[in-house]
Design an enzyme around this catalytic site. Sequence first.
Site, PDB file in Angstrom:
ATOM      1  N   LEU A   1       0.879  -1.170   0.000  1.00  0.00           N
ATOM      2  CA  LEU A   1       0.000   0.000   0.000  1.00  0.00           C
ATOM      3  C   LEU A   1       0.915   1.218   0.000  1.00  0.00           C
ATOM      4  O   LEU A   1       1.925   1.236   0.710  1.00  0.00           O
ATOM      5  CB  LEU A   1      -0.897   0.023   1.246  1.00  0.00           C
ATOM      6  CG  LEU A   1      -1.951  -1.085   1.362  1.00  0.00           C
ATOM      7  CD1 LEU A   1      -2.669  -0.988   2.706  1.00  0.00           C
ATOM      8  CD2 LEU A   1      -2.953  -1.016   0.222  1.00  0.00           C
ATOM      9  N   ASP A   2       0.581   2.240  -0.791  1.00  0.00           N
ATOM     10  CA  ASP A   2       1.483   3.388  -0.834  1.00  0.00           C
ATOM     11  C   ASP A   2       1.426   4.160   0.484  1.00  0.00           C
ATOM     12  O   ASP A   2       0.551   3.934   1.328  1.00  0.00           O
ATOM     13  CB  ASP A   2       1.213   4.275  -2.057  1.00  0.00           C
ATOM     14  CG  ASP A   2      -0.100   5.028  -1.994  1.00  0.00           C
ATOM     15  OD1 ASP A   2      -0.345   5.693  -0.971  1.00  0.00           O
ATOM     16  OD2 ASP A   2      -0.876   4.978  -2.967  1.00  0.00           O
ATOM     17  N   VAL A   3       2.366   5.051   0.663  1.00  0.00           N
ATOM     18  CA  VAL A   3       2.560   5.707   1.960  1.00  0.00           C
ATOM     19  C   VAL A   3       1.319   6.459   2.425  1.00  0.00           C
ATOM     20  O   VAL A   3       1.053   6.552   3.636  1.00  0.00           O
ATOM     21  CB  VAL A   3       3.795   6.643   1.904  1.00  0.00           C
ATOM     22  CG1 VAL A   3       3.555   7.810   0.954  1.00  0.00           C
ATOM     23  CG2 VAL A   3       4.194   7.126   3.288  1.00  0.00           C
ATOM     24  N   ASN A   4       0.517   6.979   1.498  1.00  0.00           N
ATOM     25  CA  ASN A   4      -0.671   7.754   1.867  1.00  0.00           C
ATOM     26  C   ASN A   4      -1.946   6.927   1.931  1.00  0.00           C
ATOM     27  O   ASN A   4      -3.030   7.484   2.106  1.00  0.00           O
ATOM     28  CB  ASN A   4      -0.865   8.906   0.877  1.00  0.00           C
ATOM     29  CG  ASN A   4       0.264   9.913   0.948  1.00  0.00           C
ATOM     30  OD1 ASN A   4       0.720  10.249   2.038  1.00  0.00           O
ATOM     31  ND2 ASN A   4       0.732  10.384  -0.197  1.00  0.00           N
TER      32      ASN A   4
END
EC number: 5.4.99.22
Length: 290
Positions: free
Chosen positions: A109-112
Site C-alpha cells: 500500500l502506498d505511503v498515503n
Amino acid sequence: MSEKLQKVLARAGHGSRREIESIIEAGRVSVDGKIAKLGDRVEVTPGLKIRIDGHLISVRESAEQICRVLAYYKPEGELCTRNDPEGRPTVFDRLPKLRGARWIAVGRLDVNTCGLLLFTTDGELANRLMHPSREVEREYAVRVFGQVDDAKLRDLSRGVQLEDGPAAFKTIKFSGGEGINQWYNVTLTEGRNREVRRLWEAVGVQVSRLIRVRYGDIPLPKGLPRGGWTELDLAQTNYLRELVELPPETSSKVAVEKDRRRMKANQIRRAVKRHSQVSGGRRSGGRNNG
C-alpha cells in the site's frame, strides 16, 4: 523429494518467490558450498547447508512448517519496506518477532494509503496471492474530490488507458457523501502501483482518502486499531491457501498462543492466590502474637 530452491526458500519465509529468484540470479545464494543457479533443485535433509550472503539459513520440510498470516491495519505515513535509509516508519516495525522465519508482505500500500495489509511466513502463499493471474479481489473505500457523473463511472467500469496499460474497476458503488466530496467502494483483481488513484485521476477526479477494507474474503477486522495486527485462525488461513490452490494446513499457531496466554493467566491467578494466603496467614499470626 527434491524441490525448486526458490520454493524451499520462499516457504521458509526468506522472501517472496520473485524476491528469491532475484537474489539467486545475483549469485547471493549457495547450496553446500556451491553458488546456486535459478532452476536448481534441492532435497531438504538434516545435512543441507544453504547460505544467503554467506549466512547459514534454516529451512525445513513443508510438513514441519506452520503457515502463519497476520492482518495488519496500516496507518498512513508508513512505508511498505523493511528498512528506510531516512529512518521513516515502516509496516514491519510493529510486527511480532519471529525465530527462523520472517514476515512477507502480501503486496503493498502506498505511503498515503491505510487499511488492510496481509503478512505471511509462507513466501509461496504471498507470491500466489499477489499474482494477477489469480484475480484475488481487493476492495477499497475511496473518498474522492471532484464532480463524478454517470459517464465517468461508466469509463471506470469499462476501462481507461493508463501508462502501463488498460485498467478498470471490477465493481464501483456509491457509499455516501455530498457535493464534490463523495465516498465509493471499488474492487480490483490486481495490485498495480497506485492503480486506484491513477484510475480516478484518469477521469479528472482526485482521491483524498484511500482505505483498503478487504483482501479476498478477509475483511479489515472490526475494532483493530491503526498500527494493530491480529493473527488469522486456521479456517481463515486455509481459505487463503485454497483460494490459490495450496494444500490446507492442519494446525495453527493461534490456538497455541491462546493456550500459552491461558496458562500464563492461570499461573498469575495461582501466584496471586498464594500471595493472598501467605499475606493472610501473616496477618493472622500477627494478631495471635498480640
